[in-house]
Scaffold this motif. Structure first.
Motif, mmCIF file in Angstrom:
data_model
loop_
_atom_site.group_PDB
_atom_site.id
_atom_site.type_symbol
_atom_site.label_atom_id
_atom_site.label_comp_id
_atom_site.label_asym_id
_atom_site.label_seq_id
_atom_site.Cartn_x
_atom_site.Cartn_y
_atom_site.Cartn_z
ATOM 1 N N VAL A 21 0.853 -1.182 0.000
ATOM 2 C CA VAL A 21 0.000 0.000 0.000
ATOM 3 C C VAL A 21 0.896 1.242 0.000
ATOM 4 C CG1 VAL A 21 -0.262 0.085 2.531
ATOM 5 C CG2 VAL A 21 -1.999 1.131 1.076
ATOM 6 N N GLU A 22 0.512 2.221 -0.793
ATOM 7 C CA GLU A 22 1.225 3.498 -0.812
ATOM 8 C C GLU A 22 0.927 4.240 0.480
ATOM 9 O OE1 GLU A 22 1.165 4.598 -5.524
ATOM 10 O OE2 GLU A 22 -0.512 5.255 -4.312
ATOM 11 N N VAL A 23 1.945 4.871 1.041
ATOM 12 C CA VAL A 23 1.786 5.640 2.265
ATOM 13 C C VAL A 23 2.107 7.093 1.946
ATOM 14 C CG1 VAL A 23 2.537 5.934 4.657
ATOM 15 C CG2 VAL A 23 2.434 3.640 3.659
ATOM 16 N N ALA A 24 1.156 7.965 2.193
ATOM 17 C CA ALA A 24 1.330 9.395 1.888
ATOM 18 C C ALA A 24 2.566 9.946 2.579
ATOM 19 C CB ALA A 24 0.097 10.174 2.333
ATOM 20 N N GLY A 25 3.357 10.691 1.823
ATOM 21 C CA GLY A 25 4.538 11.334 2.366
ATOM 22 C C GLY A 25 5.749 10.435 2.494
ATOM 23 N N GLN A 26 5.642 9.191 2.036
ATOM 24 C CA GLN A 26 6.778 8.276 2.105
ATOM 25 C C GLN A 26 7.123 7.786 0.709
ATOM 26 O OE1 GLN A 26 6.179 5.045 4.825
ATOM 27 N NE2 GLN A 26 5.679 6.366 6.539
ATOM 28 N N ASP A 27 8.400 7.526 0.490
ATOM 29 C CA ASP A 27 8.853 7.017 -0.803
ATOM 30 C C ASP A 27 8.642 5.513 -0.942
ATOM 31 O OD1 ASP A 27 9.667 9.556 -1.581
ATOM 32 O OD2 ASP A 27 11.710 9.259 -0.854
ATOM 33 N N ASP A 28 8.623 4.810 0.176
ATOM 34 C CA ASP A 28 8.479 3.361 0.152
ATOM 35 C C ASP A 28 7.018 2.956 0.339
ATOM 36 O OD1 ASP A 28 11.194 2.891 -0.165
ATOM 37 O OD2 ASP A 28 11.556 2.902 1.995
ATOM 38 N N TYR A 29 6.754 1.705 -0.005
ATOM 39 C CA TYR A 29 5.443 1.120 0.218
ATOM 40 C C TYR A 29 5.434 0.360 1.532
ATOM 41 C CZ TYR A 29 4.644 1.847 -4.798
ATOM 42 O OH TYR A 29 4.496 2.392 -6.036
ATOM 43 N N GLU A 30 4.249 0.171 2.097
ATOM 44 C CA GLU A 30 4.087 -0.659 3.284
ATOM 45 C C GLU A 30 3.590 -2.032 2.832
ATOM 46 O OE1 GLU A 30 0.906 -0.800 6.891
ATOM 47 O OE2 GLU A 30 1.848 1.148 6.493
ATOM 48 N N LEU A 31 4.224 -3.077 3.307
ATOM 49 C CA LEU A 31 3.860 -4.441 2.949
ATOM 50 C C LEU A 31 2.579 -4.840 3.670
ATOM 51 C CD1 LEU A 31 4.785 -7.017 1.428
ATOM 52 C CD2 LEU A 31 5.939 -7.686 3.546
ATOM 53 N N LEU A 32 1.616 -5.392 2.919
ATOM 54 C CA LEU A 32 0.396 -5.923 3.517
ATOM 55 C C LEU A 32 0.485 -7.438 3.536
ATOM 56 C CD1 LEU A 32 -2.398 -3.755 1.828
ATOM 57 C CD2 LEU A 32 -1.322 -3.432 4.051
ATOM 58 N N ARG A 33 -0.187 -8.051 4.492
ATOM 59 C CA ARG A 33 -0.277 -9.506 4.593
ATOM 60 C C ARG A 33 -1.752 -9.863 4.404
ATOM 61 N NH1 ARG A 33 4.657 -9.955 5.673
ATOM 62 N NH2 ARG A 33 5.882 -9.594 7.506
ATOM 63 N N PRO A 34 -2.167 -10.016 3.159
ATOM 64 C CA PRO A 34 -3.599 -10.174 2.881
ATOM 65 C C PRO A 34 -4.180 -11.481 3.395
ATOM 66 C CG PRO A 34 -2.318 -10.534 0.891
ATOM 67 C CD PRO A 34 -1.359 -10.058 1.946
ATOM 68 N N GLU A 35 -5.389 -11.363 3.921
ATOM 69 C CA GLU A 35 -6.173 -12.528 4.312
ATOM 70 C C GLU A 35 -7.044 -12.958 3.135
ATOM 71 O OE1 GLU A 35 -8.349 -11.388 7.895
ATOM 72 O OE2 GLU A 35 -6.698 -10.012 8.312
ATOM 73 N N VAL A 36 -7.479 -11.970 2.347
ATOM 74 C CA VAL A 36 -8.360 -12.189 1.200
ATOM 75 C C VAL A 36 -8.000 -11.173 0.131
ATOM 76 C CG1 VAL A 36 -10.765 -12.156 0.383
ATOM 77 C CG2 VAL A 36 -10.250 -12.941 2.698
ATOM 78 N N ILE A 37 -8.036 -11.599 -1.137
ATOM 79 C CA ILE A 37 -7.905 -10.677 -2.269
ATOM 80 C C ILE A 37 -9.046 -10.979 -3.224
ATOM 81 C CG2 ILE A 37 -6.501 -9.885 -4.202
ATOM 82 C CD1 ILE A 37 -4.023 -10.905 -2.706
ATOM 83 N N LEU A 38 -9.824 -9.952 -3.541
ATOM 84 C CA LEU A 38 -10.939 -10.079 -4.483
ATOM 85 C C LEU A 38 -10.627 -9.235 -5.709
ATOM 86 C CD1 LEU A 38 -13.871 -9.607 -1.941
ATOM 87 C CD2 LEU A 38 -12.838 -11.757 -2.727
ATOM 88 N N ALA A 39 -10.721 -9.846 -6.880
ATOM 89 C CA ALA A 39 -10.402 -9.147 -8.132
ATOM 90 C C ALA A 39 -11.669 -8.765 -8.874
ATOM 91 C CB ALA A 39 -9.544 -10.034 -9.025
ATOM 92 N N PHE A 40 -11.684 -7.527 -9.353
ATOM 93 C CA PHE A 40 -12.755 -6.971 -10.171
ATOM 94 C C PHE A 40 -12.074 -6.396 -11.402
ATOM 95 C CE2 PHE A 40 -13.808 -6.764 -5.729
ATOM 96 C CZ PHE A 40 -15.096 -7.236 -5.651
ATOM 97 N N HIS A 41 -11.871 -7.231 -12.424
ATOM 98 C CA HIS A 41 -11.045 -6.870 -13.581
ATOM 99 C C HIS A 41 -9.665 -6.494 -13.075
ATOM 100 C CE1 HIS A 41 -14.233 -7.381 -16.471
ATOM 101 N NE2 HIS A 41 -15.038 -6.684 -15.683
ATOM 102 N N GLU A 42 -9.176 -5.282 -13.347
ATOM 103 C CA GLU A 42 -7.825 -4.914 -12.905
ATOM 104 C C GLU A 42 -7.808 -4.330 -11.491
ATOM 105 O OE1 GLU A 42 -9.657 -1.327 -14.565
ATOM 106 O OE2 GLU A 42 -9.383 -3.281 -15.458
#
Length: 80
Positions: A21-42
């Motif tokens: 996930v992008e974090v406002a004001g930071q150059d790096d991303y924060e890693l998420l550990r997903p429990e569920v991912i639902l796709a709606f096209h892209e």
């Protein structure tokens, strides 16, 4: 999920992929550990610690999220 979103191709994805996930004001991303991912096209909704994040599925299978849509899945789907 399909009825609420109106997307008949909506489907769950494997959580075995890079999700950040992008974090406002930071150059790096924060890693998420997903429990569920639902796709709606892209677009994707990713559940991490009772919070749904909106993101985009990249060509390499990773997901880059840009915002939290809260803890209510129905509200997050309406936000698509």
């Amino acid at each position: 999920m399909r009825a609420l979103s109106g997307d008949q191709t909506a489907a769950p994805l494997s959580v075995d992929r890079l999700v950040v996930v992008e974090v406002a004001g930071q150059d790096d991303y924060e890693l998420l550990r997903p429990e569920v991912i639902l796709a709606f096209h892209e677009l994707c909704l990713v559940k991490d610690h009772d919070e749904w994040f909106m993101g985009q599925l990249d060509d390499d299978g990773s997901v880059i999220c840009w915002s939290s849509y809260g803890s209510d899945l129905a509200e997050a789907i309406r936000g698509l």
